[in-house]
Scaffold this active site. Sequence first.
Site, PDB file in Angstrom:
ATOM      1  N   GLU A 116       0.855  -1.194   0.000  1.00 24.45           N
ATOM      2  CA  GLU A 116       0.000   0.000   0.000  1.00 24.45           C
ATOM      3  C   GLU A 116       0.883   1.234   0.000  1.00 24.45           C
ATOM      4  O   GLU A 116       1.927   1.240   0.645  1.00 24.45           O
ATOM      5  CB  GLU A 116      -0.865   0.031   1.280  1.00 24.45           C
ATOM      6  CG  GLU A 116      -1.717  -1.195   1.469  1.00 24.45           C
ATOM      7  CD  GLU A 116      -2.433  -1.229   2.830  1.00 24.45           C
ATOM      8  OE1 GLU A 116      -2.398  -0.213   3.564  1.00 24.45           O
ATOM      9  OE2 GLU A 116      -3.021  -2.277   3.138  1.00 24.45           O
ATOM     10  N   LYS A 118       2.124   4.577   1.458  1.00 24.86           N
ATOM     11  CA  LYS A 118       2.004   5.098   2.817  1.00 24.86           C
ATOM     12  C   LYS A 118       1.617   6.574   2.736  1.00 24.86           C
ATOM     13  O   LYS A 118       2.450   7.445   2.498  1.00 24.86           O
ATOM     14  CB  LYS A 118       3.307   4.930   3.593  1.00 24.86           C
ATOM     15  CG  LYS A 118       3.157   5.377   5.027  1.00 24.86           C
ATOM     16  CD  LYS A 118       4.289   4.869   5.898  1.00 24.86           C
ATOM     17  CE  LYS A 118       4.086   5.279   7.342  1.00 24.86           C
ATOM     18  NZ  LYS A 118       4.102   6.741   7.543  1.00 24.86           N
ATOM     19  N   ASP A 120       0.668  10.273   3.576  1.00 28.25           N
ATOM     20  CA  ASP A 120       1.223  11.173   4.577  1.00 28.25           C
ATOM     21  C   ASP A 120       0.097  12.017   5.158  1.00 28.25           C
ATOM     22  O   ASP A 120      -0.159  13.131   4.727  1.00 28.25           O
ATOM     23  CB  ASP A 120       2.292  12.055   3.933  1.00 28.25           C
ATOM     24  CG  ASP A 120       3.305  12.515   4.951  1.00 28.25           C
ATOM     25  OD1 ASP A 120       3.178  12.125   6.130  1.00 28.25           O
ATOM     26  OD2 ASP A 120       4.211  13.263   4.571  1.00 28.25           O
ATOM     27  N   TYR A 228      -7.412   1.590   5.694  1.00 30.31           N
ATOM     28  CA  TYR A 228      -6.353   0.604   5.513  1.00 30.31           C
ATOM     29  C   TYR A 228      -6.445  -0.610   6.435  1.00 30.31           C
ATOM     30  O   TYR A 228      -5.669  -1.543   6.295  1.00 30.31           O
ATOM     31  CB  TYR A 228      -4.962   1.226   5.576  1.00 30.31           C
ATOM     32  CG  TYR A 228      -4.623   1.928   6.884  1.00 30.31           C
ATOM     33  CD1 TYR A 228      -4.498   1.229   8.074  1.00 30.31           C
ATOM     34  CD2 TYR A 228      -4.388   3.295   6.897  1.00 30.31           C
ATOM     35  CE1 TYR A 228      -4.181   1.868   9.250  1.00 30.31           C
ATOM     36  CE2 TYR A 228      -4.062   3.954   8.083  1.00 30.31           C
ATOM     37  CZ  TYR A 228      -3.967   3.228   9.255  1.00 30.31           C
ATOM     38  OH  TYR A 228      -3.648   3.867  10.419  1.00 30.31           O
ATOM     39  N   LYS A 318      10.297   3.211   3.885  1.00 28.69           N
ATOM     40  CA  LYS A 318      10.219   4.654   3.665  1.00 28.69           C
ATOM     41  C   LYS A 318      10.981   5.099   2.417  1.00 28.69           C
ATOM     42  O   LYS A 318      12.005   4.536   2.054  1.00 28.69           O
ATOM     43  CB  LYS A 318      10.812   5.385   4.875  1.00 28.69           C
ATOM     44  CG  LYS A 318      10.127   5.026   6.181  1.00 28.69           C
ATOM     45  CD  LYS A 318       8.898   5.849   6.413  1.00 28.69           C
ATOM     46  CE  LYS A 318       9.286   7.220   6.880  1.00 28.69           C
ATOM     47  NZ  LYS A 318       8.491   7.719   7.992  1.00 28.69           N
ATOM     48  N   CYS A 412      24.527  45.756  -7.164  1.00 22.42           N
ATOM     49  CA  CYS A 412      24.665  44.432  -7.760  1.00 22.42           C
ATOM     50  C   CYS A 412      25.957  43.777  -7.262  1.00 22.42           C
ATOM     51  O   CYS A 412      27.018  44.402  -7.322  1.00 22.42           O
ATOM     52  CB  CYS A 412      24.686  44.553  -9.283  1.00 22.42           C
ATOM     53  SG  CYS A 412      25.072  43.002 -10.115  1.00 22.42           S
ATOM     54  N   CYS A 415      28.363  43.590 -10.669  1.00 23.77           N
ATOM     55  CA  CYS A 415      28.893  44.763 -11.383  1.00 23.77           C
ATOM     56  C   CYS A 415      28.794  46.043 -10.572  1.00 23.77           C
ATOM     57  O   CYS A 415      29.200  47.101 -11.031  1.00 23.77           O
ATOM     58  CB  CYS A 415      28.180  44.933 -12.717  1.00 23.77           C
ATOM     59  SG  CYS A 415      26.486  45.511 -12.529  1.00 23.77           S
ATOM     60  N   CYS A 430      19.276  44.455 -10.944  1.00 17.59           N
ATOM     61  CA  CYS A 430      20.511  45.173 -11.238  1.00 17.59           C
ATOM     62  C   CYS A 430      20.229  46.049 -12.451  1.00 17.59           C
ATOM     63  O   CYS A 430      19.651  45.596 -13.435  1.00 17.59           O
ATOM     64  CB  CYS A 430      21.615  44.167 -11.549  1.00 17.59           C
ATOM     65  SG  CYS A 430      22.975  44.856 -12.501  1.00 17.59           S
ATOM     66  N   CYS A 436      26.710  44.482 -16.967  1.00 17.04           N
ATOM     67  CA  CYS A 436      26.845  43.480 -15.913  1.00 17.04           C
ATOM     68  C   CYS A 436      27.236  42.138 -16.514  1.00 17.04           C
ATOM     69  O   CYS A 436      26.498  41.577 -17.330  1.00 17.04           O
ATOM     70  CB  CYS A 436      25.524  43.367 -15.152  1.00 17.04           C
ATOM     71  SG  CYS A 436      25.585  42.144 -13.836  1.00 17.04           S
TER      72      CYS A 436
END
Length: 670
Positions: A116, A118, A120, A228, A318, A412, A415, A430, A436
């Site tokens: 199955e 799992k 969460d 389940y 897991k 920046c 530059c 910038c 740049c």
Amino acid sequence: MSKATFPEERVNQLRALINDYNYQYYVLDEPSVPDSEYDRLLRELQALEKAHPDLISSDSPTQRVGAKPDTGFAEVVHQLPMLSLDNAMNELEFKEFDKRIKNRLNDDTDIEYVCEPKLDGLAVSILYENGVLVQAATRGDGSVGENITQNIRTIKSIPLKLRGNNWPQRFEVRGEVFMLKSTFDKLNQQARAAGAKTFVNPRNAAAGSLRQLDPNITAQRSLSFYAYSMGLVSEDFELADTHFQRLIQIKQLGLPICDEVQVVKGMQGCLSYYHSILERREQLPYEIDGVVEKVNSIDIQEQLGFVARAPRWAVALKFPAQEELTVLQGVDFQVGRTGALTPVARLRPIFVGGVTVSNATLHNMDEIERLGVKIGDTVIIRRAGDVIPQVVSVIPDKRPIDAQTIDTPTNCPVCNSVVEREQGEAVIRCTGGLICSAQRNEAIKHFASRKAMNIDGLGDKLVDIFSQLGMINSLSDLYRLQHQEIAQLERMGDKSAENLVNAIEKSKATTFPKFLYALGIREVGEVTAKNIANHFFTIDAIINATKQELESVEDVGPVVAHHVRSFFDNELNSNQVKELMELGVHWPEIEHKSETELPLKGKTFVVTGTLEGISRSEAKAKLESLGAKVAGSVSKKTTALIAGANAGSKLKKAEELGIQVLGIEYLLSL
Ligand code: D41
């Protein structure tokens, strides 16, 4: 069905119908009536119950949300403890689990397992007496949980009354309450729009929703449930002798079970199930953190028994964790192609989602503020699938006294040009433009990329090397690269250099839309580039176009027009274009097609499924060449859907909306 004469009869009839539709929808996953019909019946039932309050019963489908919020959750003692699951963190630990069982049984033959996903979420127990839901509780510590009956009743996939009439006097079912990823996304979007706090992940959202004292709020959260196992069941009911058959019994009684559940043979069967689910993890509509492997035979389960609070016959294998804790060691600002500065978290390296992560995106300054994160903080990092790792939250208790605030840079980092933040934008930029080197670099990477000039073999790494060595400072420099200087580079060699030079040469023959896209004008993606190119036909016409003229192009608004205009108004850019063409970049002239040559003008198509003998992008190009628009999803505006083999939700949607569905033959006939 004809209308019953007496209100009581009609009430019963409506309840039976609504319960059937619910079962078909939530348990069988086969919706049988449109939502509108379902709503109509529910409203009719509500009206009848309002007129005849004496007919209301607590298991009526109208009675999911109770009137009064709870003041707290009472305790519930589990008649049969809710066991926990042992974990196997990797394949080896799972193999040991399998071996232990065989040793205990003193039998080496393959064991039949039920696999199955799992989920969460949160484990809950739901009790039915005489077929009616009477109580629901959280798992708590396994012995004592909290009474959450009011909230569980709001979950539409959980019946208030069991199906049929062959149910045990007492029936306890156990399962997982969870939130679909799509519901989670919607919930967080709403929270963001309302300026409220967002949830970190679907599990937390489900937990928060289940712990609401006001069931009205829980009802709005659209939780889901899969059963389940069974808890205590009265002896007047004959239980199946395998776990899988018991799940089927649960389903027959009207509760949903996960449709990914499978019976397999032996440890190998479990492992291949594990791998196939892991591969599809991202596509599943819910989050899972592994798979649960259970011995199928109840007889063997009983022989094995349990240790402490966990059965010997089940284990959670897991997946690599998608969330981990680590420390934010610093923040760098990365400069993108358009000058946008993206804060990047530098992390103490951490193994998460199957890889070691040392950077995560922080998106923008608003996000940093929202997270309230400082340098030195312990943060939760999440890496799901192939997406960029994210910082999801901060653990405030772990903040060191010398934690540092993250300041918005004024210049920046590459530059040193001034950084600006446009009104209403979360992004800081910038202002250096092509001065740049970071912006230049990113512009070159974009220019060379597959959908742009498609220079084979010129990846991001190589562009970085070339620019670090000063070999390229602009787009046009690419076409000035010499075989000799490339071949001298470390790990390059004669052959690779030759291949690269050839690829660069080959890229000179392009198309006008691709070239326009390759220039990397802000907000001009592939589609916009194509629209602009097909509207103006020549680069000179675009360079000379006014904002108004640009705005007359399909899908071009004031913002895009502004970006196009300011791109070409910058002399560095217009010189680049000139140089590129002088160096040999060229494309076939765009044909001036008359309306009659575009038979599909004004029509919108959607393409789905596997088309025989033609790729989806070829199909798209064909349709567009005839003037049609090709959209990504089916809506009322769609002219027709072109569906190949294995068409899924789009086909369903088209059928629902009554939109014409065409096959591959139509494309070939064009
Ligand atoms: O999907 C799940 N999270 C899941 C949890 C599952 N598919 N099966 C489970 N089976 C059990 C036993 C074997 C004890 C009946 C479970 C859990 N337990 C469980 N969930 C939380 C604690 C234990």
